[in-house]
Write a protein that holds these residues in place. Sequence first.
Motif, mmCIF file in Angstrom:
data_model
loop_
_atom_site.group_PDB
_atom_site.id
_atom_site.type_symbol
_atom_site.label_atom_id
_atom_site.label_comp_id
_atom_site.label_asym_id
_atom_site.label_seq_id
_atom_site.Cartn_x
_atom_site.Cartn_y
_atom_site.Cartn_z
ATOM 1 N N GLN B 215 0.905 -1.319 -0.198
ATOM 2 C CA GLN B 215 0.075 -0.024 -0.009
ATOM 3 C C GLN B 215 0.940 1.186 0.052
ATOM 4 N N THR B 216 0.347 2.367 -0.506
ATOM 5 C CA THR B 216 1.229 3.793 -0.514
ATOM 6 C C THR B 216 1.256 4.218 0.720
ATOM 7 N N ASN B 217 2.170 5.386 0.856
ATOM 8 C CA ASN B 217 2.452 6.270 2.052
ATOM 9 C C ASN B 217 1.169 6.832 2.617
ATOM 10 N N ASP B 218 0.534 7.319 1.433
ATOM 11 C CA ASP B 218 -0.829 8.019 1.770
ATOM 12 C C ASP B 218 -2.115 7.368 2.396
ATOM 13 N N GLU B 219 -2.016 5.993 1.493
ATOM 14 C CA GLU B 219 -3.167 5.088 2.118
ATOM 15 C C GLU B 219 -2.795 4.603 3.568
ATOM 16 N N LEU B 220 -1.618 4.355 3.940
ATOM 17 C CA LEU B 220 -1.385 3.772 5.253
ATOM 18 C C LEU B 220 -1.207 5.006 6.158
ATOM 19 N N ARG B 221 -0.918 6.015 6.048
ATOM 20 C CA ARG B 221 -1.214 7.351 6.871
ATOM 21 C C ARG B 221 -2.695 7.394 7.177
ATOM 22 N N GLN B 222 -3.792 7.478 6.086
ATOM 23 C CA GLN B 222 -5.062 7.492 6.173
ATOM 24 C C GLN B 222 -5.425 6.407 7.132
ATOM 25 N N SER B 223 -5.047 5.182 6.966
ATOM 26 C CA SER B 223 -5.515 4.204 7.755
ATOM 27 C C SER B 223 -5.184 4.278 9.295
ATOM 28 N N PHE B 224 -3.940 4.910 9.519
ATOM 29 C CA PHE B 224 -3.464 5.204 10.895
ATOM 30 C C PHE B 224 -4.170 6.349 11.567
ATOM 31 N N ILE B 225 -4.618 7.410 10.808
ATOM 32 C CA ILE B 225 -5.309 8.447 11.370
ATOM 33 C C ILE B 225 -6.824 7.857 11.786
ATOM 34 N N ASP B 226 -7.314 7.249 10.879
ATOM 35 C CA ASP B 226 -8.552 6.640 11.106
ATOM 36 C C ASP B 226 -8.767 5.820 12.218
ATOM 37 N N LYS B 227 -8.065 5.047 12.494
ATOM 38 C CA LYS B 227 -8.003 4.025 13.682
ATOM 39 C C LYS B 227 -7.846 5.147 14.872
ATOM 40 N N THR B 228 -6.803 5.822 15.084
ATOM 41 C CA THR B 228 -6.331 6.497 16.233
ATOM 42 C C THR B 228 -7.020 7.687 16.843
ATOM 43 N N VAL B 229 -7.975 8.334 15.870
ATOM 44 C CA VAL B 229 -8.829 9.268 16.526
ATOM 45 C C VAL B 229 -9.754 8.992 17.582
ATOM 46 N N GLY B 230 -10.400 8.090 17.200
ATOM 47 C CA GLY B 230 -11.350 7.257 18.292
ATOM 48 C C GLY B 230 -10.535 7.054 19.480
ATOM 49 N N GLN B 231 -9.470 6.404 19.484
ATOM 50 C CA GLN B 231 -8.704 5.927 20.555
ATOM 51 C C GLN B 231 -8.439 7.129 21.615
ATOM 52 N N ALA B 232 -7.843 8.345 20.979
ATOM 53 C CA ALA B 232 -7.615 9.475 21.517
ATOM 54 C C ALA B 232 -8.915 10.000 22.388
ATOM 55 N N GLU B 233 -10.089 9.879 21.546
ATOM 56 C CA GLU B 233 -11.569 10.366 22.182
ATOM 57 C C GLU B 233 -11.629 9.516 23.385
ATOM 58 N N ILE B 234 -11.829 8.218 23.565
ATOM 59 C CA ILE B 234 -12.134 7.489 24.368
ATOM 60 C C ILE B 234 -11.224 7.611 25.699
ATOM 61 N N ILE B 235 -9.928 7.984 25.718
ATOM 62 C CA ILE B 235 -9.351 8.372 26.982
ATOM 63 C C ILE B 235 -9.152 9.865 27.323
ATOM 64 N N GLY B 236 -9.945 10.835 26.324
ATOM 65 C CA GLY B 236 -10.122 12.043 26.989
ATOM 66 C C GLY B 236 -8.966 13.005 26.503
ATOM 67 N N LEU B 237 -8.102 12.497 25.465
ATOM 68 C CA LEU B 237 -6.978 13.252 25.198
ATOM 69 C C LEU B 237 -7.293 13.930 23.581
ATOM 70 N N LYS B 238 -6.608 15.153 23.317
ATOM 71 C CA LYS B 238 -6.855 15.727 22.296
ATOM 72 C C LYS B 238 -5.941 15.820 21.216
ATOM 73 N N ILE B 239 -5.988 15.433 20.048
ATOM 74 C CA ILE B 239 -5.173 15.394 19.115
ATOM 75 C C ILE B 239 -4.672 16.815 18.433
ATOM 76 N N PRO B 240 -3.505 16.943 18.421
ATOM 77 C CA PRO B 240 -3.340 18.548 18.218
ATOM 78 C C PRO B 240 -3.385 18.745 16.860
ATOM 79 N N ASP B 241 -4.514 18.630 16.111
ATOM 80 C CA ASP B 241 -4.849 19.077 14.749
ATOM 81 C C ASP B 241 -6.102 19.627 14.644
#
Lengths: 248, 307, 94
Positions: B215-241
């Motif tokens: 898979q390409t860089n952009d595909e993998l990057r998108q995949s990671f972000i999609d997975k991680t946003v929810g994880q941050a929300e669950i533990i009450g931390l804010k992603i700096p973007d």
Amino acid sequence: MNSLIQYTLRIADSSLILGQRMSQWCSNGPTLEEDIAMSNIALDSFGQANGFYEYAAQLDGSRSADELAFKRNEREFFNHQLSEQENGNFGTTTVRNFLHDAFNFLFYTELASSKDETLAALSAKSLKEVKYHLRHSSNWLIRLGDGTQESNMKVQESLNFLWQYTGEIFEMDEIDNEMLDAGVGVDNNKLRKGWDEIINSTIEKAKLTRPVDGYMANGSKKGIHTEHLGFLLAEMQFLPRAYPDAKW
Amino acid sequence: MKEEHFQKQIDTEQKIEPKDWMPEQYRKHLIRQISQHAHSEVIGMQPEGNWITRAPSLRAKMILLAKVQDEAGHGLYLYSACETLGISREELVQQLHDEKAKYSSIFNYPTLTWADMGAIGWLVDGAAIVNQVSLQRTSYGPYSRAMIKICKEESFHQRQGYEIMAEMAKGTPEQKTMAQDALNRFWWPSIMMFGPQDSESPRTGNAMKWKIKRQTNDELRQSFIDKTVGQAEIIGLKIPDPDLKWNEEREHYDFGEMDWEEFWNVVNGNGPCNKQRLAHHKKAHDEGEWVRNAAQEYAKKHESATN
Amino acid sequence: MAKNATVWEVFIQSKNGLAHKHAGNVHAADKIMALENARELYTRRNEGSCIWVVKSSEIVSSETEDSEAFFDPSNDKMYRHPTFYTMPEGSKHI
């Protein structure tokens, strides 16, 4: 403090401090393979320490294993002075560990027959790991001693320096005697012969010379240490002490 | 003829093994990619190894040490796979020391607090997992097998980090601040782990054609972000973007622009820890030479008994 | 300056009764250290009941299926390690 707790803490402390020293080798080993090996030794030591601290905490009733490890100060630690000696070069570490591993091997072998079931069980488990540690440090001592002229010189120097810390490990104070009488503890004096055999045969294979007994450091059973322990504890205990209300 | 046969193996999802014919470019690309992956694992031991002696509990200490030890192991699996391509580990280490080979830029950032252990486990290992899961299907046999082994071990790494962050986020005010601060410092460098955008990535073409990359860089990057946003929300931390937003149409998160200047600076050697990481590695290597010499001398002297 | 370390291929038997499986390699100067290193690297998660180590230079490999049709008869070493070749003393960059 209750003698059994004290006796248990001595064992836990030596394992913890030796583990802490070994963990300092992480990313600093002479080969990647050895980096992994030393981390394994550190992990084993921490595991042993944890087991004995949990038991001490159970007996104590007012402090957890972590509190025992992270909230006692320099004069309340009872690890052998040998265990807190600096890593130095790989040869120094090998010699320090070898001298200590040989003792631990004999000590745990005896303690595995303790009337105290927990100490016996913890010892039996630790013994498996310590056998491997002794093999590892022996193998390396032999290779460094019987390697190049440079390596032989280096480990002989380390051996000469660390020899002074091999006296007090056989000491029997009033707590040791009390535990021995109760069928719980080990007669450290009886370990000397076996220790000498291991040391002498390995030193011979390693083409090294056994140092002559001179000044022997002592005092760890009363919480007297070398200057190293203060620094070691300051680093290790910093976070729990800086954030006393925090749970990690 | 050989090229055709080789491409046919690739196209039919057969693994290329060390004894198979392969284009020189394929071999070179793999040596570079696998060795840089190996170097990353080993250099990565430093920022995390930094906190082992200061871990705040016995359990935390053991878990962190086990994790870092795994990284060493991963480095070894990868050097081992790379050696099947006809190059020695010693040569690869020399390339690292000569700065001819790179390692993942994320490790050129310093670990300033204990919370960084959480951030690294959660984000850096998280990003690595996304990349590595994809690489399990890489065309070169030894690399694929190494990646499968690594992936098995990697999930505990991410959980270890996430657990640290979760505990701190619901702990004392100081702990929560520390955790948020670590997230603030490691978020963008973690996103940068996926490399330049596909449009700026010159080697992607061959890498995809030869199925080295799946898979390409952009595909993998998108995949990671999609997975991680929810994880941050669950533990009450804010992603700096501030530009992070769910895009219903794309069914992915939109995210902000990376600081490409910082990215290229760090890649090219001008990050906070570049010099330090390399110097540390060289020092350990140099100081270990007498030991390696001694071991070899002993083996030579005792040839029959030990070999 | 130490020459390149000896490379050993590692085979692990994960459970009694199963066959040994190739796991990768380790570097070590002698066979005892090779075994220890293999144990450290490949059996941390109880993946091993028995370990074999073999010098990479001792491995003999068959040819791959189609190789006859495409390649000149070649050496039968499985891995192309540069350490298999002894270079003249003092030679550089090779």
